[in-house]
Design a protein around this motif. Structure first.
Motif, short mmCIF file in Angstrom:
data_model
loop_
_atom_site.label_atom_id
_atom_site.label_comp_id
_atom_site.label_asym_id
_atom_site.label_seq_id
_atom_site.Cartn_x
_atom_site.Cartn_y
_atom_site.Cartn_z
N ASP A 167 31.09 35.32 47.01
CA ASP A 167 30.59 34.49 45.93
C ASP A 167 31.21 35.01 44.64
OD1 ASP A 167 29.20 33.27 43.88
OD2 ASP A 167 27.21 33.70 44.72
N PRO A 168 32.01 34.20 43.95
CA PRO A 168 32.66 34.68 42.72
C PRO A 168 31.69 35.26 41.70
CG PRO A 168 33.50 32.52 43.33
CD PRO A 168 32.36 32.82 44.25
N GLU A 169 30.47 34.75 41.67
CA GLU A 169 29.48 35.26 40.72
C GLU A 169 29.13 36.72 41.00
OE1 GLU A 169 28.00 33.93 37.85
OE2 GLU A 169 29.76 32.66 38.14
N LEU A 170 29.26 37.13 42.26
CA LEU A 170 28.95 38.51 42.62
C LEU A 170 30.08 39.47 42.27
CD1 LEU A 170 27.12 37.92 46.02
CD2 LEU A 170 26.12 38.29 43.74
N LEU A 171 31.16 38.91 41.76
CA LEU A 171 32.29 39.72 41.28
C LEU A 171 32.48 39.59 39.76
CD1 LEU A 171 34.89 38.80 44.04
CD2 LEU A 171 33.82 41.02 43.74
N LEU A 215 38.51 34.46 48.75
CA LEU A 215 37.06 34.33 48.79
C LEU A 215 36.58 34.23 50.23
CD1 LEU A 215 36.58 31.89 45.78
CD2 LEU A 215 36.04 34.35 45.85
N ASP A 216 37.14 33.30 51.00
CA ASP A 216 36.82 33.12 52.41
C ASP A 216 37.90 33.84 53.21
OD1 ASP A 216 36.52 32.27 55.07
OD2 ASP A 216 36.04 30.21 54.51
N CYS A 217 37.50 34.87 53.93
CA CYS A 217 38.50 35.71 54.61
C CYS A 217 39.17 35.02 55.78
CB CYS A 217 37.87 37.02 55.06
SG CYS A 217 36.65 36.83 56.36
N GLU A 218 38.67 33.87 56.20
CA GLU A 218 39.29 33.16 57.32
C GLU A 218 40.37 32.19 56.87
OE1 GLU A 218 36.16 31.44 59.68
OE2 GLU A 218 35.45 33.41 60.32
N LYS A 219 40.59 32.11 55.55
CA LYS A 219 41.56 31.17 55.00
C LYS A 219 42.65 31.91 54.23
CE LYS A 219 38.09 27.55 54.56
NZ LYS A 219 37.33 26.74 53.60
N ASP A 220 43.74 31.19 54.01
CA ASP A 220 44.89 31.71 53.27
C ASP A 220 44.60 31.71 51.77
OD1 ASP A 220 47.47 32.54 52.60
OD2 ASP A 220 48.45 31.00 53.81
N TYR A 221 45.52 32.25 51.01
CA TYR A 221 45.44 32.21 49.55
C TYR A 221 45.74 30.78 49.09
CZ TYR A 221 45.46 37.31 49.33
OH TYR A 221 45.14 38.63 49.45
N GLU A 272 44.46 27.82 45.75
CA GLU A 272 43.82 27.75 44.44
C GLU A 272 42.30 27.82 44.57
OE1 GLU A 272 43.85 25.02 40.39
OE2 GLU A 272 45.14 24.48 42.07
N GLU A 273 41.75 27.14 45.56
CA GLU A 273 40.30 27.09 45.74
C GLU A 273 39.75 28.36 46.38
OE1 GLU A 273 42.39 24.72 47.28
OE2 GLU A 273 42.32 23.46 45.49
N ASN A 274 40.59 29.12 47.07
CA ASN A 274 40.12 30.26 47.85
C ASN A 274 40.55 31.60 47.26
OD1 ASN A 274 38.70 31.24 50.17
ND2 ASN A 274 40.67 31.78 51.06
N THR A 275 40.95 31.62 46.01
CA THR A 275 41.48 32.84 45.42
C THR A 275 40.78 33.14 44.11
OG1 THR A 275 43.63 32.35 46.43
CG2 THR A 275 43.60 34.00 44.69
N ILE A 276 40.53 34.42 43.90
CA ILE A 276 39.93 34.89 42.65
C ILE A 276 40.73 36.09 42.17
CG2 ILE A 276 38.30 36.45 43.79
CD1 ILE A 276 36.23 35.59 41.64
N PHE A 277 40.74 36.28 40.88
CA PHE A 277 41.38 37.43 40.27
C PHE A 277 40.41 38.61 40.36
CE2 PHE A 277 42.22 39.91 36.36
CZ PHE A 277 43.51 40.29 36.64
N ALA A 278 40.90 39.75 40.83
CA ALA A 278 40.06 40.95 40.96
C ALA A 278 40.88 42.17 40.62
CB ALA A 278 39.53 41.05 42.39
N THR A 279 40.21 43.30 40.46
CA THR A 279 40.95 44.54 40.25
C THR A 279 41.48 45.03 41.60
OG1 THR A 279 39.03 45.96 40.55
CG2 THR A 279 39.50 45.20 38.29
N ARG A 280 42.44 45.89 41.53
CA ARG A 280 43.06 46.40 42.76
C ARG A 280 42.04 47.14 43.62
NH1 ARG A 280 48.09 50.52 43.37
NH2 ARG A 280 48.84 49.71 45.34
N ILE A 281 41.14 47.92 43.00
CA ILE A 281 40.16 48.66 43.79
C ILE A 281 39.15 47.71 44.42
CG2 ILE A 281 38.63 49.23 41.86
CD1 ILE A 281 39.45 51.42 44.95
N GLN A 282 38.81 46.61 43.75
CA GLN A 282 37.95 45.61 44.38
C GLN A 282 38.65 45.00 45.60
OE1 GLN A 282 37.31 43.27 40.76
NE2 GLN A 282 35.08 43.48 41.07
#
Length: 187
Positions: A102-106, A137-143, A145-155
């Protein structure tokens, strides 16, 4: 900082138009690496730097997805500190659903307050721990636009190490193996 839709747009421009910037060859690669290693304060909103960052993030995402598609994820070691990252991650985020993030949890202000101490814990342990990267976001799908979020490297490392160890990336691996087998059978 780029928002995700701009990153996706840059990726599309890069891929469709085969944009190469002014950073070609060995000298260009060295210049790009140097530019990307400088502190953020050294730059304003430099469009060329943003394109370099987007290319680097895209390449990282592509390499990682190809890796989990080809190699059994449970055998992958992403850093020298995988065990420590996984243990601390599951101590701090035991209930986080890593299958479908959930993007809100990040990204929410509350989530950022919870993530900050976790991320800072690895400041001197994981190189470039706070660099930007792309996370599915969904680990069963590829990268996408809808399934990708910007995060830090450690995240990214924390979530993907957990996905690998807990078997969530097996779906991607199985699909990759199946696709390779089908391609081989056609030959």
């Amino acid at each position: 900082m780029l928002c995700l839709s701009i990153i996706v747009l840059i990726f599309k421009i890069i891929i469709i138009n085969d944009v190469s910037c002014d950073f070609q060859g060995v000298e260009g690669a060295a210049a790009a690496a140097h530019a990307l290693s400088l502190p953020a304060e050294a730059y304003g909103n430099d469009a060329q730097l943003e394109v370099m960052w987007a290319m680097k993030a895209y390449n990282h995402a592509e390499v990682y997805f190809n890796l989990i598609s080809s190699v059994d994820p449970k055998f992958l070691k992403l850093t020298k500190s995988d065990d420590m990252i996984y243990t601390k991650f599951r101590e701090d985020f035991s209930d986080l659903d890593i299958k479908n993030l959930d993007p809100e949890l990040l990204k929410s202000p509350e989530a950022k307050e919870k993530w900050r101490p976790f991320c800072n814990h690895f400041e001197h342990l994981v190189e470039d721990f706070n660099y930007g990267t792309l996370l599915r976001l969904d680990c069963e799908k590829d990268y996408t636009e809808e399934n990708t979020i910007f995060a830090t490297r450690i995240q990214f490392f924390a979530v993907e190490i957990a996905r690998n160890r807990e078997g969530y990336n097996n779906v991607v691996h199985s699909a990759g193996v199946k696709a390779k087998q089908q391609k081989k059978d056609k030959c």
